[in-house]
Design a protein around this motif. Structure first.
Motif: not given
Length: 116
Positions: A1-16, A92-97
């Motif tokens: 079994q492997v557990q994955l936890v993503e972080s770091g998403g948010g709101l950013v302006q175009p070009g960021g 989008a929602a970004y998922y780790c795999n």
């Protein structure tokens, strides 16, 4: 079994830029590769980037080359996705795999919104 936890998403302006993190735990030794996927509303989940866990070689679909960089830190059991020059269509929602032999493990996802 492997557990994955993503972080770091948010709101950013175009070009960021944003950097996503995926922390893996559990049977780390059995991971073959890790990847980032994304899924926008009403669209299918698509591959953004993949990295071989042991050797570090990377793969990007043609549509993702140039603005996205995947990397990993084996000591921290963490995979990163550096995203530059972000565009509204990257929202989008970004998922780790994690690919473990023939099984896929997924994180819960982190939302990235590119908007002014």
């Amino acid at each position: 079994q492997v557990q994955l936890v993503e972080s770091g998403g948010g709101l950013v302006q175009p070009g960021g830029s944003l950097r996503l993190l995926c922390a893996a735990s559990g049977s780390i030794f059995s991971i073959n590769a890790m990847a980032w996927y994304r899924q926008a509303p009403g669209k299918e989940r698509e591959l953004v980037a993949r990295i071989n866990w042991h050797y570090g070689n990377t793969y990007y679909p043609d549509s993702m080359k140039g603005r996205f960089t995947i990397s990993r830190d084996n000591a921290k059991n963490t995979v990163y996705l550096q995203m530059n020059n972000l565009k509204p269509e990257d929202t989008a929602a970004y998922y780790c795999n994690a690919l473990v032999w023939s099984s896929n493990y997924w994180g819960q996802g982190t939302q990235v919104t590119v908007s002014s």
